[in-house]
Design a protein around this motif. Sequence first.
Motif, PDB file in Angstrom:
ATOM      1  N   LYS A   7       0.919  -1.159   0.155  1.00  0.00           N
ATOM      2  CA  LYS A   7       0.012  -0.046  -0.232  1.00  0.00           C
ATOM      3  C   LYS A   7       1.279   1.399  -0.243  1.00  0.00           C
ATOM      4  O   LYS A   7       1.828   1.502   0.996  1.00  0.00           O
ATOM      5  CB  LYS A   7      -1.105  -0.540   1.115  1.00  0.00           C
ATOM      6  CG  LYS A   7      -1.712  -0.868   1.498  1.00  0.00           C
ATOM      7  CD  LYS A   7      -2.351  -1.088   2.245  1.00  0.00           C
ATOM      8  CE  LYS A   7      -3.842  -2.120   2.316  1.00  0.00           C
ATOM      9  NZ  LYS A   7      -4.556  -2.504   3.845  1.00  0.00           N
ATOM     10  N   TYR A   9       1.091   5.273  -0.207  1.00  0.00           N
ATOM     11  CA  TYR A   9      -0.429   6.612  -0.307  1.00  0.00           C
ATOM     12  C   TYR A   9       0.452   7.659  -0.061  1.00  0.00           C
ATOM     13  O   TYR A   9       1.259   7.923   0.907  1.00  0.00           O
ATOM     14  CB  TYR A   9      -1.289   6.765   1.118  1.00  0.00           C
ATOM     15  CG  TYR A   9      -2.026   5.482   1.347  1.00  0.00           C
ATOM     16  CD1 TYR A   9      -3.204   5.248  -0.088  1.00  0.00           C
ATOM     17  CD2 TYR A   9      -2.007   4.455   2.290  1.00  0.00           C
ATOM     18  CE1 TYR A   9      -3.908   3.679   0.402  1.00  0.00           C
ATOM     19  CE2 TYR A   9      -2.604   3.126   2.201  1.00  0.00           C
ATOM     20  CZ  TYR A   9      -3.686   2.978   0.635  1.00  0.00           C
ATOM     21  OH  TYR A   9      -4.812   1.999   0.995  1.00  0.00           O
ATOM     22  N   SER A  11       1.304  12.628  -0.395  1.00  0.00           N
ATOM     23  CA  SER A  11       0.967  14.299  -1.015  1.00  0.00           C
ATOM     24  C   SER A  11       2.445  14.845  -1.288  1.00  0.00           C
ATOM     25  O   SER A  11       2.912  14.540  -0.320  1.00  0.00           O
ATOM     26  CB  SER A  11      -0.047  14.620  -0.547  1.00  0.00           C
ATOM     27  OG  SER A  11       0.363  14.892   0.626  1.00  0.00           O
ATOM     28  N   SER A  30      -1.694   5.446 -10.053  1.00  0.00           N
ATOM     29  CA  SER A  30      -1.475   5.271  -8.873  1.00  0.00           C
ATOM     30  C   SER A  30      -1.307   7.081  -8.521  1.00  0.00           C
ATOM     31  O   SER A  30      -1.820   7.186  -7.469  1.00  0.00           O
ATOM     32  CB  SER A  30      -0.430   4.571  -8.304  1.00  0.00           C
ATOM     33  OG  SER A  30      -0.659   3.067  -8.016  1.00  0.00           O
ATOM     34  N   SER A  41      -2.009   7.086  -4.576  1.00  0.00           N
ATOM     35  CA  SER A  41      -2.671   6.557  -3.829  1.00  0.00           C
ATOM     36  C   SER A  41      -2.215   4.554  -4.875  1.00  0.00           C
ATOM     37  O   SER A  41      -2.505   4.983  -6.033  1.00  0.00           O
ATOM     38  CB  SER A  41      -4.186   6.585  -3.868  1.00  0.00           C
ATOM     39  OG  SER A  41      -4.412   5.724  -3.330  1.00  0.00           O
ATOM     40  N   GLU A  43      -2.673   0.306  -3.860  1.00  0.00           N
ATOM     41  CA  GLU A  43      -2.631  -1.432  -3.064  1.00  0.00           C
ATOM     42  C   GLU A  43      -3.126  -2.201  -4.554  1.00  0.00           C
ATOM     43  O   GLU A  43      -3.295  -2.106  -5.226  1.00  0.00           O
ATOM     44  CB  GLU A  43      -4.290  -0.928  -2.707  1.00  0.00           C
ATOM     45  CG  GLU A  43      -3.681  -0.155  -1.393  1.00  0.00           C
ATOM     46  CD  GLU A  43      -5.785  -0.268  -0.741  1.00  0.00           C
ATOM     47  OE1 GLU A  43      -6.985  -1.478  -1.072  1.00  0.00           O
ATOM     48  OE2 GLU A  43      -5.469   0.505   0.403  1.00  0.00           O
TER      49      GLU A  43
END
Length: 104
Positions: A7, A9, A11, A30, A41, A43
């Motif tokens: 995963k 994640y 910014s 992604s 983001s 997965e």
Amino acid sequence: MEQIIIKVYGSISPAGNELLQAAQRVADESVSLEGDMLLISHEGMYFMIDDFIEAIKPHLGKGSEGRIDYIDMDEWTLTRYRIQDGLITRSEAGLNQVMDYSGH
């Protein structure tokens, strides 16, 4: 059904089209641009984090800030890439440590 092992994640801001295009070369679906913020983001089974970091590095400048969390569910680790004034630092911790620290 795909097993989720990785995963990612994060910014980065401020971001523009050059940073978006560099990121898309490694992780097309992604990443997205929302205003002046690049959003990451993902997965799935695999994510080329080293290639991703190398691709975005030349497009970070003074004032660039953000964070990218790379969570390896198989290795049970969190690797965090912090971006501050265009410089990237990396730290790693076990997910048990992270959950203990956050009160979970």
